[in-house]
Each structure stands twice: as structure tokens, then as C-alpha cells.
Design an enzyme around this catalytic site. Structure first.
Site: not given
Ligand code: ATP
Ligand code: MG
Length: 336
Positions: A115, A203, A206
Site C-alpha cells: 500500500k 487477487k 475493491k
């Protein structure tokens, strides 16, 4: 009584990956154990603000809680539903645990590396949220925390911090179960990891920008069908479950099994020897269509008031439980 705890960030509409990997397994587990376990379902709204929130966080929170109910959560007195920011003990314990955790162990978190992308300009919350997550868990003596496998490293971190704390101050915290035992408890051989439809080696997330990569729970069922039909596959020409060499096809088999609540092995067996990817896609597309249609109908039936009254009750319980644990910790540090 043992405690099973789970939370899902409500930054935006959830994906089919969140639903199949986290929400649905949790709801099934909760229904199975809620007669003899505390089931804590919370919305980690403080975790939400480490990144962009789509829409209004308060409203997203209510929607996320409706997801659980639409997914079939049975409510009884052992089921506690609350919002993280309504229980200030989470932030307070997070600070204290910041003084127990080390930079080394926290910097090793893969989610942080992914991130932050190695940039110094990422906010400190992105670095620190596993510690807040440890507080979320330890305040309630939770043993089982059903999550997707991308979060397993944070459970191990929580165990390490709690063990270090207990070694110094005595057994104040319950150590959560090892990730392998978490997985066994969930009744899965391994964590579910639904793949990105366009890039199946990754993966489904969202926050992925590409619309066709993910199925959102509020997608028009027809639109979701089209996304499945355009999913990336491979040129092997055989339908086989092999996540390494054929992640796209394997992902479709996995979705087909989970959406219909069927054992993966049965679905794999049914398609063994088949070669027409289009047939498999059509079948999965129709399964997803039916699932979304049913889910969206249930969502529309749940009233906000129903959720708000569950929150009022749950937050009273959560504050009482968390404050009692926090006081023990504060006393250990001679803050009280
Ligand atoms: P973001 O891109 O914002 O990280 P996300 O889709 O990864 O979003 P999270 O909020 O990080 O979602 O995770 C919510 C829950 O869903 C977690 O328990 C996580 O393990 C699970 N989860 C997320 N993505 C998947 C997936 N593709 N398959 C299975 N479970 C998943
Ligand atoms: Mg994630």
C-alpha cells in the site's frame, strides 16, 4: 465463552471477493457458533480513513452491516454489532501497543509494503493499522478472527505483540489462534482468494480501478455476467484446477463452487476433461447472476432502523467489554 471477531472496512461497495472470501464464511461461522460463542462483528471505520472513502462513511457503514444480514446472519444475544470509532478504547489500546510493537516487525507487513509502494509520503495510518487491528482483537479476548489470507500476517503480528506483552505483564491478553488453526476453524483447507478477473495472478480488490477486473455487490446482474464472460483465461485448452498455471480458469471454478455453496472438488470433478472455456464461463456467469439478484433483493428489504438498533445494543456491550480490558492494560503500565 470464546469470542469470534470480524470486521470489514466499508470504504466502498464490496466485491464478490470480499463477499466470498470474508463475509459469507463469517456469516456461516457465526450462525454455527453463536449459541455458545460471542460473535463480534464490527465496522473498522477508523481503518477506513487510512485511504480514500467512496461516498459517506457513515452510510457505507450501515450498508456493510446490511450485507451481513442479507448474507444470512442470524442475530441473537451473543451477536454484537458495533462501530470501531464508537468504542474509544480501540484507539487508546492502539497507542499503548505502539509502544510494545517494534518498527522491524511492523515494517515487514506485506500489506504496508504494497500500500505504501515504498513511498515516504504515505500516511502513518497505513503503517500503523496492523497495530490498531491488534487492539481490535485483543480488547475482546478474541480467539478466532475469520479473514482472507491477505490478513494472516497481521494475525501473526497480533500474536507476537500479545505474547511479548503477556511475558512482561502476565496473562492479560488471550492469544488468538495460529493462522493454520484459524483456517481449520473456518472449515477451509486454505484461505479463499478470489482472483482479479482480468489479471488472475492478482487477487480481486475493491480498490482496483479497472471495472472489468472486479464484480461489485451492487453490479447489475447482467453487467456482472458480462464481466465473467470477458474474464482472462489461458491457452491451455483444458478445464483444470491449477491456480499456478491456470489462475483464470481455476478462479472461475472456485467462484462456481462458492456461489452455489458446493464443495470445490465436486465442481472440479464435474468439469474435468472439458475443453470449452465458453461453457464454463456461461455456467459461472449464470450462477453469479442468480446470486446477485437474490442478494440485492434481500438488501432492499432491510431497514436502516433495524441496523441502528443493533448498533445501539452492540456498542453498549463493546464499550463495557473493551473498557474493562483497557483498564487492566493501563494498570500494567501504571497509567492507572
Ligand atoms: P482494498 O483494495 O481496499 O485493500 P480489498 O478488496 O482487498 O480492498 P479489504 O478491505 O482489504 O478488501 O479486505 C476485506 C476482507 O476481504 C478481508 O478479510 C480480506 O481478507 C478479504 N478479501 C479481500 N479481497 C479478497 C479476495 N480477492 N478473495 C478473498 N477474500 C478477500
Ligand atoms: Mg485489501
Amino acid at each position: 465463552m470464546q469470542t469470534i471477531l470480524t470486521g470489514i472496512r466499508s470504504n466502498s461497495i464490496l466485491t464478490l471477493g470480499n463477499y466470498l472470501g470474508a463475509l459469507l464464511p463469517m456469516v456461516r461461522l457465526a450462525n454455527k457458533h453463536s449459541k455458545d460463542s460471542n460473535i463480534n462483528i464490527f465496522v473498522p471505520d477508523l481503518h477506513s480513513i487510512i485511504s480514500e472513502v467512496d461516498g459517506d462513511l457513515k452510510e457505507n457503514t450501515i450498508r456493510t452491516l446490511k450485507y451481513y444480514i442479507a448474507a444470512g446472519l442470524e442475530i441473537n444475544d451473543n451477536v454484537h454489532i458495533y462501530r470501531q470509532s464508537y468504542v474509544p478504547a480501540h484507539s487508546e489500546l492502539c497507542w499503548i501497543l505502539n509502544c510494545v510493537a517494534t518498527m522491524g516487525e511492523t515494517s515487514r507487513m506485506i500489506q504496508y509494503k504494497e500500500k505504501s509502494k515504498g513511498s515516504d509520503s504515505c500516511n502513518v495510518g497505513i503503517f500503523d493499522y496492523p497495530i490498531l487491528m491488534a487492539a481490535d482483537i485483543l480488547l475482546y479476548d478474541a480467539t478466532y478472527i475469520p479473514l482472507g489470507e491477505d490478513q494472516f500476517q497481521h494475525i501473526e503480528l497480533t500474536r507476537n505483540i500479545a505474547t511479548r506483552f503477556n511475558n512482561k505483564f502476565g496473562g492479560i491478553f488471550t492469544i488468538p489462534a495460529k493462522t493454520l488453526d484459524q483456517v481449520k476453524f473456518m472449515g477451509q483447507e486454505e484461505g479463499v482468494r478470489i482472483r482479479d478477473l482480468q489479471n488472475p495472478e492478482k487477487k480481486m480488490s475493491k480498490s482496483t480501478l479497472a471495472e472489468n477486473s472486479k464484480i461489485m455487490l451492487d453490479d447489475e446482474p447482467e453487467k456482472a455476467m458480462k464481466k465473467i464472460m470477458s474474464a482472462t483465461t489461458d491457452s491451455e485448452g483444458k478445464i483444470k484446477f491449477d491456480m499456478f498455471n491456470q489462475p483464470g480458469i481455476s478462479n472461475l471454478l472456485q467462484i462456481e463452487a462458492l456461489v452455489n455453496d458446493r464443495p470445490l472438488q465436486d465442481v472440479i470433478g464435474e468439469w474435468a476433461g472439458e475443453t470449452h472455456y465458453g461453457d464454463l464461463k456461461k455456467k459461472v456467469a449464470s450462477s453469479v447472476f442468480n446470486m446477485l439478484t437474490d442478494f440485492q433483493r434481500k438488501m432492499a428489504e432491510i431497514k436502516d432502523e433495524e441496523v441502528l438498533s443493533l448498533l445501539e445494543k452492540g456498542e453498549k456491550y463493546a464499550n463495557e467489554t473493551a473498557n474493562a480490558k483497557l483498564l487492566e492494560v493501563q494498570k500494567a503500565f501504571h497509567l492507572r
